[in-house]
Design a protein around this motif. Structure first.
Motif, PDB file in Angstrom:
ATOM      1  N   ILE A   1     -17.037 120.605 -13.857  1.00 34.51           N
ATOM      2  CA  ILE A   1     -16.091 121.712 -13.908  1.00 34.51           C
ATOM      3  C   ILE A   1     -15.462 121.640 -15.288  1.00 34.51           C
ATOM      4  O   ILE A   1     -14.761 120.678 -15.623  1.00 34.51           O
ATOM      5  CB  ILE A   1     -15.019 121.569 -12.809  1.00 34.51           C
TER       6      ILE A   1
ATOM      7  N   GLY B   1     -13.118 123.131 -16.990  1.00 30.83           N
ATOM      8  CA  GLY B   1     -11.681 123.007 -17.144  1.00 30.83           C
ATOM      9  C   GLY B   1     -11.232 121.672 -16.582  1.00 30.83           C
ATOM     10  O   GLY B   1     -11.426 121.376 -15.405  1.00 30.83           O
ATOM     11  N   ARG B   2     -10.628 120.876 -17.422  1.00 31.33           N
ATOM     12  CA  ARG B   2     -10.250 119.547 -16.946  1.00 31.33           C
ATOM     13  C   ARG B   2      -9.094 119.628 -15.967  1.00 31.33           C
ATOM     14  O   ARG B   2      -8.246 120.506 -16.071  1.00 31.33           O
ATOM     15  CB  ARG B   2      -9.864 118.673 -18.139  1.00 31.33           C
ATOM     16  N   TYR B   3      -9.087 118.685 -15.048  1.00 33.14           N
ATOM     17  CA  TYR B   3      -8.020 118.572 -14.041  1.00 33.14           C
ATOM     18  C   TYR B   3      -7.895 119.808 -13.159  1.00 33.14           C
ATOM     19  O   TYR B   3      -6.812 120.085 -12.637  1.00 33.14           O
ATOM     20  CB  TYR B   3      -6.659 118.316 -14.709  1.00 33.14           C
ATOM     21  N   ARG B   4      -8.953 120.526 -13.008  1.00 33.61           N
ATOM     22  CA  ARG B   4      -8.850 121.746 -12.215  1.00 33.61           C
ATOM     23  C   ARG B   4      -8.971 121.445 -10.729  1.00 33.61           C
ATOM     24  O   ARG B   4      -9.949 120.863 -10.292  1.00 33.61           O
ATOM     25  CB  ARG B   4      -9.950 122.712 -12.631  1.00 33.61           C
ATOM     26  N   PRO B   5      -7.996 121.879  -9.933  1.00 33.50           N
ATOM     27  CA  PRO B   5      -8.115 121.678  -8.491  1.00 33.50           C
ATOM     28  C   PRO B   5      -8.975 122.780  -7.877  1.00 33.50           C
ATOM     29  O   PRO B   5      -9.408 123.704  -8.566  1.00 33.50           O
ATOM     30  CB  PRO B   5      -6.668 121.789  -8.020  1.00 33.50           C
TER      31      PRO B   5
ATOM     32  N   GLN C   1      -5.898 124.722  -3.818  1.00 31.90           N
ATOM     33  CA  GLN C   1      -5.076 123.964  -4.770  1.00 31.90           C
ATOM     34  C   GLN C   1      -5.160 122.459  -4.560  1.00 31.90           C
ATOM     35  O   GLN C   1      -4.395 121.706  -5.149  1.00 31.90           O
ATOM     36  CB  GLN C   1      -3.600 124.397  -4.735  1.00 31.90           C
ATOM     37  N   GLU C   2      -6.064 122.029  -3.705  1.00 32.90           N
ATOM     38  CA  GLU C   2      -6.240 120.597  -3.480  1.00 32.90           C
ATOM     39  C   GLU C   2      -7.077 119.986  -4.598  1.00 32.90           C
ATOM     40  O   GLU C   2      -7.853 120.694  -5.247  1.00 32.90           O
ATOM     41  CB  GLU C   2      -7.002 120.382  -2.169  1.00 32.90           C
ATOM     42  N   PRO C   3      -6.966 118.677  -4.764  1.00 37.10           N
ATOM     43  CA  PRO C   3      -7.919 118.010  -5.659  1.00 37.10           C
ATOM     44  C   PRO C   3      -9.334 118.111  -5.096  1.00 37.10           C
ATOM     45  O   PRO C   3      -9.517 118.501  -3.943  1.00 37.10           O
ATOM     46  CB  PRO C   3      -7.460 116.549  -5.651  1.00 37.10           C
TER      47      PRO C   3
ATOM     48  N   SER D   1     -15.932 115.573 -11.647  1.00 35.89           N
ATOM     49  CA  SER D   1     -15.059 116.340 -12.537  1.00 35.89           C
ATOM     50  C   SER D   1     -14.036 117.088 -11.696  1.00 35.89           C
ATOM     51  O   SER D   1     -14.049 116.998 -10.474  1.00 35.89           O
ATOM     52  CB  SER D   1     -15.877 117.321 -13.366  1.00 35.89           C
TER      53      SER D   1
ATOM     54  N   LEU E   1      -9.964 118.109 -10.719  1.00 33.58           N
ATOM     55  CA  LEU E   1      -8.799 117.287 -10.429  1.00 33.58           C
ATOM     56  C   LEU E   1      -9.170 116.252  -9.367  1.00 33.58           C
ATOM     57  O   LEU E   1      -9.603 116.603  -8.277  1.00 33.58           O
ATOM     58  CB  LEU E   1      -7.651 118.168  -9.929  1.00 33.58           C
TER      59      LEU E   1
ATOM     60  N   THR F   1      -8.041 112.433  -7.539  1.00 32.54           N
ATOM     61  CA  THR F   1      -7.091 111.344  -7.380  1.00 32.54           C
ATOM     62  C   THR F   1      -7.857 110.058  -7.077  1.00 32.54           C
ATOM     63  O   THR F   1      -9.078 110.060  -6.986  1.00 32.54           O
ATOM     64  CB  THR F   1      -6.135 111.617  -6.212  1.00 32.54           C
TER      65      THR F   1
ATOM     66  N   ALA G   1     -14.679 111.403 -15.925  1.00 31.06           N
ATOM     67  CA  ALA G   1     -13.926 111.902 -17.070  1.00 31.06           C
ATOM     68  C   ALA G   1     -12.659 112.577 -16.582  1.00 31.06           C
ATOM     69  O   ALA G   1     -12.702 113.391 -15.672  1.00 31.06           O
ATOM     70  CB  ALA G   1     -14.768 112.893 -17.873  1.00 31.06           C
ATOM     71  N   PHE G   2     -11.536 112.249 -17.192  1.00 31.08           N
ATOM     72  CA  PHE G   2     -10.254 112.899 -16.891  1.00 31.08           C
ATOM     73  C   PHE G   2      -9.978 112.871 -15.393  1.00 31.08           C
ATOM     74  O   PHE G   2      -9.703 113.899 -14.776  1.00 31.08           O
ATOM     75  CB  PHE G   2     -10.274 114.348 -17.394  1.00 31.08           C
TER      76      PHE G   2
ATOM     77  N   GLY H   1      -8.637 110.385 -11.738  1.00 35.22           N
ATOM     78  CA  GLY H   1      -7.979 109.210 -11.156  1.00 35.22           C
ATOM     79  C   GLY H   1      -6.503 109.146 -11.485  1.00 35.22           C
ATOM     80  O   GLY H   1      -5.994 109.849 -12.368  1.00 35.22           O
TER      81      GLY H   1
END
Lengths: 603, 324
Positions: free
Chosen positions: A436, A438-442, A447-449, A470, A472, A474, A494-495, A497
C-alpha cells in the motif's frame, strides 16, 4: 582412511595406484563404499538434500563435496572464495548472490561491495571446467567479464541479474570468446553505456561467424542501440535459439523480421513494440500478426517497452498458448487489455501495470483460471489517496484465480476484508506481497489497522514462505505472523509496528525465518536481542532507520562470533549511539576488507 | 516572478516550501519538538476537521518522534526516508534556527492551507489512537521518501515514459482538492502559494507532473551512475539532498580530510563538489541558476564534479555563479 584427491566416479575401478592392465585389483572395501556413495550422490541434485547428506559422517561429507557440481552461495560474504573452492572441487555451475535486496531501492551506498573479482580469480584457478555462472546483485567490471570469457573454455551460460559495474566492453568479450556459449541473459542489470555523443560498441558483431550454440539471448537492460543487421544475422545462424529478449531500440518492424527468422522461439521480449522513427504515417506496414502466428511454440511474451497500443492486437495469434505475459512496461488501459487477456486461457504468469484498473483485473479473473503468479506495478508511485487499483481488484482476482501462488500488488487503498477474502480463496499462496503505497494507511472502510488482513494471510495460507506487509500495522500484526507464519522464510517490513514487541514476536515465533528486511520501524535493541537464538539460522537481517544502538550491536557481535554486523552510517561522531543501517549476516570467514568508509564491521 | 533558484536567503521569504517551514519549527531537542507540534495541532485542529472529508483519515498524525528526528540538526543525510529531506533542510536553515521570532510569522503568513494538510494528518482519529498511544508514534508522511515505494528506478522510468493511457493526471485532480488532501505533492504546494502562471506551467511540464522523469546522474571518476526522478522534487534543496545521499559514501571519503563534521550540501557553495547539468540543447549549465521548473523541464542529465574541475568545462548560462 583418506583417499587421495578426486576419484572419477564413472570409472570405479581406477584407483590412485596405477599398474599394468593385467594387475587391475579391486579397491579396498572402505573405498568401495565411498565409490558407490559418490555414484549415488550424483543423483542428488537438491542442495538442501546434499547439505543433509554431508552431515552424516566424514566420508559422506567428502563424497558429497566431490560430487557437488552445482554450488549455490546465497551471500557472497558468508564464505570466502577460497573456502568454497577448497571444499567443492568439481563445480561446473556456480550461483552467487551479493547485495541485500534493499540495495535495489538506493538504501545501500554505491560502493558497498559484493565485488565479483575475488570470486573470479578463485574460480579461474580452481574450476577451469566451469560451465555456468549465475550472479545476482553483484558488482562486476568489464575486466571481470573478460576474465570469465578467457578462463573457461567450456563456458556455456552467463546469467546476470540486478548486477552492475560493467559495460558493453565486457559483454563484447563474452560474445567474442565463449565459443560454446548457450545462454547470455542480462536481466535488470545496470549496464554502463556510452554517452549519446560517444560511439557505442557493437557487441553483437563480436559473436563469431558460423553457427552458434545460442539458446537464450536476453539484453533488454542493455540500454543502447544495437546493430540490427548483425543481430538478424546472429539470429539466422542460431538454430537452437529459443529465448530472445530485445531492448527498446528494436522496433516492431525489426521484431517482425527476427520472428520470421526464428519461428522456433518460445520466449520473446518484444523490444519497443512501436514503429521506428522513420516509418511515416500511412506507410505500408507488414502484417505483424503473421509473425506471431508463425511462432507456434511461443509461450512467453514480454517487452512492450514503448508500446503503441494500436499494435497490441498483433499478438492475438499467440494468446491461446501463452503461459507467461509481461506487460509491466506497457501503459495500457482496461479496454486495450481485455481483447488480449480474454484469449489467454492458459496464462499462469501475468505482470501488468495498474493502468488496467480494477476493471482490467476483472477481465483477468474471468479468463485466467490457471493463474499462478500476478504482479501489479504502479504507474504513479506518489502517495496519493486515489489509485486505479484497489481492494476491488484484489478481491475479484481472489475469486477468479483460485490457484494463485504468488502475488505482488501495489495499490493506494486496500481493505482488510479483501485481504481476508484472498487468504480464504487462494489457499495455495506461497508469496504474498502487498504494498500500500501510502505509508501508515489504515483500512479506509473501517479505519482499522491492516493487522487482521495480514493475520488472515498467515493463518489461512499454510504454504506461505514469503510475506511483505504494508499499511498501518500494529504489533498485533506481528503477533499473528509469529503465531501462524511457521513456514515464512522471507519477511519484508516497512513503516510498521509500535514497539520492540512486534519484532520479538517474529524472531521468537518464526523458526524458518531466513531473510528479514525491515525499514523505518520502531524496533530497538531489546527486540534485536530476542533473536540471538536464531541468527545463525538466517541468511541475513537488515534493519534501517529503526531504533538500534551501536552498543547493542557490539554486544551481539561479541556474543555470536560468526555473525558479521555491518553498521552503515553516513554520520560520524554523532550525539547519540543510534545507527542508521544494520546489515547482519552469518559468516565463516574473517570480516571482509573491501568495505567503504561508511561501513563499520563490528566484532 | 518568484525566484525558485536554490538561493537560501531569498527562498526563506517565499514560503513555497512549507514543509521546510514546518521543520524550522522543530529544530531543537526532541522534547521541544513535541511541544511545538501539539501547539500547532491545537491551533489548527478545529478548522481542519471541518475541511477534511471522511475519506482522508488514512494518515497518522504528523510527528517527528522517531529517534532520528533528534538528529535533524545534525544536518547529515541519512540512509532512510523522508527525514533525509528534512534533515538537509534543517541544515540549510541553520541560520534560521536562531531566528525564533519568525516562527509565529510563518504560521500566520503561511495561509495555513498546507499546514492544514499536515495538521489534518495529526488529528487523531479513532483508528490512529489505537495504533499510537504516545506522540512518539506519530509519523510524518511528507515529501518523497528514499526507496519508497520499493520499485526499482528503471521500472519507474519506463512506466512513466510511455504515452499515457491511464487516468488523467492526478495533478489536475489535486488542484481542486488540495485543501482536503494531505498529499505530499510538493508541486501542488508550490502552486497554491504561487501565482497562476506558475500553476499552469507546472502542468505543462512533460505533460503530467505526476509522471516520473528520470535523468542519469554521474560522479566524476565513478563508473557507476544512478538515476534520479526530477519530477519527484520541487526544489534544488531536495534534489541536492538526494544527490548527497546517493553519493554520500563517496563524498564522505573525501570528507575525511576536512575538519568539519558536517556533510556539506552540494549546492550550498561551501563544499568541494558542485552539480552541473546538461540541458536539451546539450549545453552544460550550473545547477541552480534558473528557476526550478525551468530546470526541471530542460534537464537531460546531471553530473557531480569537483569545483576545481569547473574551470575546465565551458558552461552555458551564467558562468561560475554558485548559489549561496
Amino acid at each position: 582412511m583418506t583417499h587421495s584427491g578426486s576419484s572419477l566416479p564413472d570409472l570405479p575401478n581406477s584407483t590412485s595406484t596405477s599398474g599394468p592392465m593385467s594387475e587391475i585389483r579391486s579397491p579396498p572395501p572402505d573405498r568401495v563404499l565411498e565409490i558407490v556413495l559418490e555414484n549415488v550422490l550424483h543423483f542428488l541434485t537438491c542442495r538442501r538434500d546434499r547439505n543433509a547428506a554431508s552431515l552424516v559422517c566424514r566420508s559422506w561429507y567428502r563424497a558429497e563435496a566431490l560430487t557437488r557440481s552445482d554450488l549455490f552461495i546465497g551471500n557472497c560474504y558468508a564464505v570466502s572464495p577460497h573456502r568454497a573452492t577448497s571444499r567443492f572441487r568439481r563445480v561446473k555451475s556456480l550461483t552467487v548472490k551479493g547485495k541485500p535486496r534493499f540495495a535495489d531501492f538506493d538504501l545501500l551506498p554505491l560502493n558497498w561491495g559484493a565485488n565479483f573479482s575475488p570470486w573470479g580469480s578463485a574460480l579461474a584457478d580452481s574450476y577451469p571446467w566451469l560451465e555456468k555462472l549465475h550472479l545476482k546483485r553483484m558488482s562486476l567490471t568489464d575486466d571481470d567479464l573478460d576474465l570469465i570469457a578467457r578462463s573457461f573454455p567450456s563456458f556455456k551460460e552467463l546469467v546476470l541479474v540486478c548486477c552492475e559495474g560493467f559495460g558493453i566492453a565486457g559483454i563484447a568479450s563474452i560474445a567474442a570468446n565463449c565459443r560454446l556459449l548457450r545462454v547470455l541473459d542480462l536481466v535488470e542489470s545496470v549496464v554502463e553505456v556510452a554517452d549519446e555523443d560517444e560511439e557505442v560498441m557493437d557487441w553483437i558483431s563480436c559473436f563469431p561467424e558460423g553457427e552458434t550454440h545460442l539458446e537464450s539471448l536476453m539484453f533488454e537492460c542493455v540500454d543502447c542501440p544495437v546493430n540490427f543487421e548483425a543481430l538478424e544475422g546472429l539470429v539466422a545462424r542460431s538454430p537452437f535459439l529459443k529465448k530472445l529478449r530485445l531492448n527498446r531500440f528494436v522496433s516492431i518492424p525489426q521484431l517482425y523480421r527476427l520472428m520470421h527468422r526464428a519461428p522456433q522461439l518460445t520466449h520473446i521480449g518484444t523490444g519497443s513494440f512501436c514503429a521506428s522513427d522513420d516509418v511515416a504515417v500511412g506507410d505500408q506496414e507488414p502484417d505483424y500478426a503473421s509473425a506471431f502466428a508463425a511462432c507456434k511454440s511461443l509461450v512467453c511474451l514480454s517487452g512492450f517497452r514503448d508500446i503503441l497500443p494500436d499494435y497490441l492486437p498483433a499478438i492475438y495469434p499467440a494468446c491461446a498458448n501463452l503461459t507467461s505475459l509481461n506487460l509491466s512496461y506497457a501503459d495500457v488501459n482496461a479496454d486495450q487489455l481485455k481483447p488480449v487477456i480474454l484469449q489467454c486461457h492458459k496464462l499462469q504468469t501475468l505482470w501488468v501495470l495498474d493502468s488496467i484498473c480494477d476493471e482490467g483485473l476483472q477481465a483477468v479473473a474471468a479468463t485466467c483460471k490457471d493463474l499462478r503468479e500476478l504482479r501489479v506495478f504502479p504507474v504513479n508511485t506518489r502517495e496519493e489517496v486515489e489509485g486505479p487499483v484497489s481492494e476491488v481488484g484484489l478481491e475479484v482476482i481472489s475469486q477468479g484465480c483460485r490457484k494463485l501462488q504468488s502475488i505482488l500488488f501495489f495499490c493506494q487503498r486496500m481493505t482488510n476484508a479483501a485481504v481476508i477474502a484472498m487468504s480464504k480463496n487462494c489457499p495455495d499462496l506461497v508469496v504474498f506481497r502487498l504494498c500500500i503505497i501510502g505509508r501508515y494507511r489504515p483500512d479506509p472502510e473501517t479505519q482499522e489497522p491492516m493487522d487482521d488482513g495480514f493475520g488472515a494471510i498467515v493463518m489461512n495460507c499454510k504454504k506461505l514462505t514469503r510475506l511483505a506487509v504494508s499499511g498501518l500495522l500494529t504489533d498485533q500484526a506481528f503477533r499473528y505472523i509469529g503465531m501462524y507464519g511457521k513456514l515464512v522464510r522471507t519477511l519484508s517490513v516497512a513503516f510498521a509496528g509500535d514497539s520492540d514487541q512486534g519484532l520479538k514476536y517474529v524472531l521468537e515465533g518464526c523458526p524458518n525465518l531466513q531473510k528479514l528486511e525491515i525499514r523505518d520501524s520502531p524496533f530497538g535493541d531489546a527486540a534485536l536481542r530476542s533473536g540471538l537464538h536464531h541468527f545463525y539460522n538466517m541468511r541475513f537481517l537488515w534493519m534501517s532507520s529503526c531504533k538500534l544502538t551501536r552498543q547493542a550491536c557490539q554486544e551481539i557481535a561479541r556474543t555470536l562470533p560468526h555473525l558479521a554486523l555491518e553498521v552503515i552510517d553516513s554520520q560520524e561522531d554523532k550525539a547519540d549511539d543510534h545507527i542508521e543501517i544494520l546489515y547482519m549476516y552469518r559468516s565463516l570467514d574473517r570480516p571482509r576488507n573491501d568495505a567503504p568508509k561508511c561501513v563499520t564491521i563490528l566484532q | 516572478m518568484m525566484d525558485e533558484s536554490g538561493r537560501m536567503g531569498r527562498r526563506r521569504s517565499h514560503h513555497k516550501f512549507s514543509e521546510e517551514r514546518e521543520l524550522e519549527l522543530r529544530l531543537g531537542p526532541p522534547g521541544e519538538e513535541k511541544e511545538e507540534e501539539e501547539d500547532c495541532w491545537s491551533h489548527h485542529h478545529n478548522e481542519n476537521k471541518r475541511e477534511r472529508n471522511s475519506h482522508e483519515s488514512d494518515q497518522s498524525p504528523l510527528s517527528l518522534g522517531y529517534f532520528s528526528a533528534q538528529r535533524i540538526y545534525n544536518f547529515q543525510p541519512k540512509a532512510s526516508s523522508f527525514l533525509q529531506n528534512m534533515s538537509m533542510v534543517g541544515k540549510e536553515s541553520k541560520d534560521a534556527i536562531s531566528s525564533q521570532p519568525c516562527r509565529s510569522e510563518v504560521m500566520e503568513f503561511h495561509n495555513g492551507a498546507v499546514c492544514a494538510e499536515k495538521k489534518a494528518l495529526s488529528s487523531p482519529s479513532s483508528a490512529n489512537t489505537a495504533a499510537s498511544n504516545n506522540s512518539s508514534q506519530k509519523r510524518s508522511a511528507a515529501g518523497p521518501v528514499v526507496g519508497w515505494p520499493p520499485i526499482r528506478s528503471f521500472r519507474k522510468n519506463n512506466a512513466s515514459g510511455s504515452t499515457s493511457n491511464s487516468k488523467p493526471p492526478l495533478g489536475s485532480h489535486h488542484h481542486n482538492q488540495h485543501k482536503h488532501h494531505h498529499h505530499h505533492l510538493n508541486l501542488n504546494v508550490e502552486d497554491k502559494v504561487a501565482n497562476t502562471t506558475n500553476k499552469e506551467h507546472v502542468n505543462n511540464i512533460s505533460g503530467s507532473p505526476n509522471k516520473g522523469m528520470f535523468v542519469k546522474i554521474n560522479m566524476d571518476g565513478i563508473p557507476i551512475g544512478r538515476k534520479v526522478d526530477i519530477n519527484a522534487y520541487d526544489s534544488y534543496d531536495k534534489l541536492s539532498s538526494v544527490v548527497d545521499h546517493l553519493f554520500r559514501d563517496l563524498l564522505s571519503v573525501q570528507k575525511q580530510k576536512q575538519e568539519e563534521e558536517e556533510k556539506t550540501m552540494i549546492l550550498d557553495g561551501s563544499g568541494e563538489y558542485t552539480l552541473i547539468y546538461e540541458d536539451n540543447d546539450g549545453d552544460k549549465m550550473l545547477v541552480g541558476d534558473v528557476p526550478w521548473h525551468m530546470f526541471a523541464s530542460t534537464v537531460k542529465r546531471l553530473r557531480v564534479l569537483k569545483k576545481s574541475d569547473l574551470a575546465a568545462l565551458s558552461l552555458g548560462g551564467k558562468q561560475g555563479h554558485i548559489n549561496h
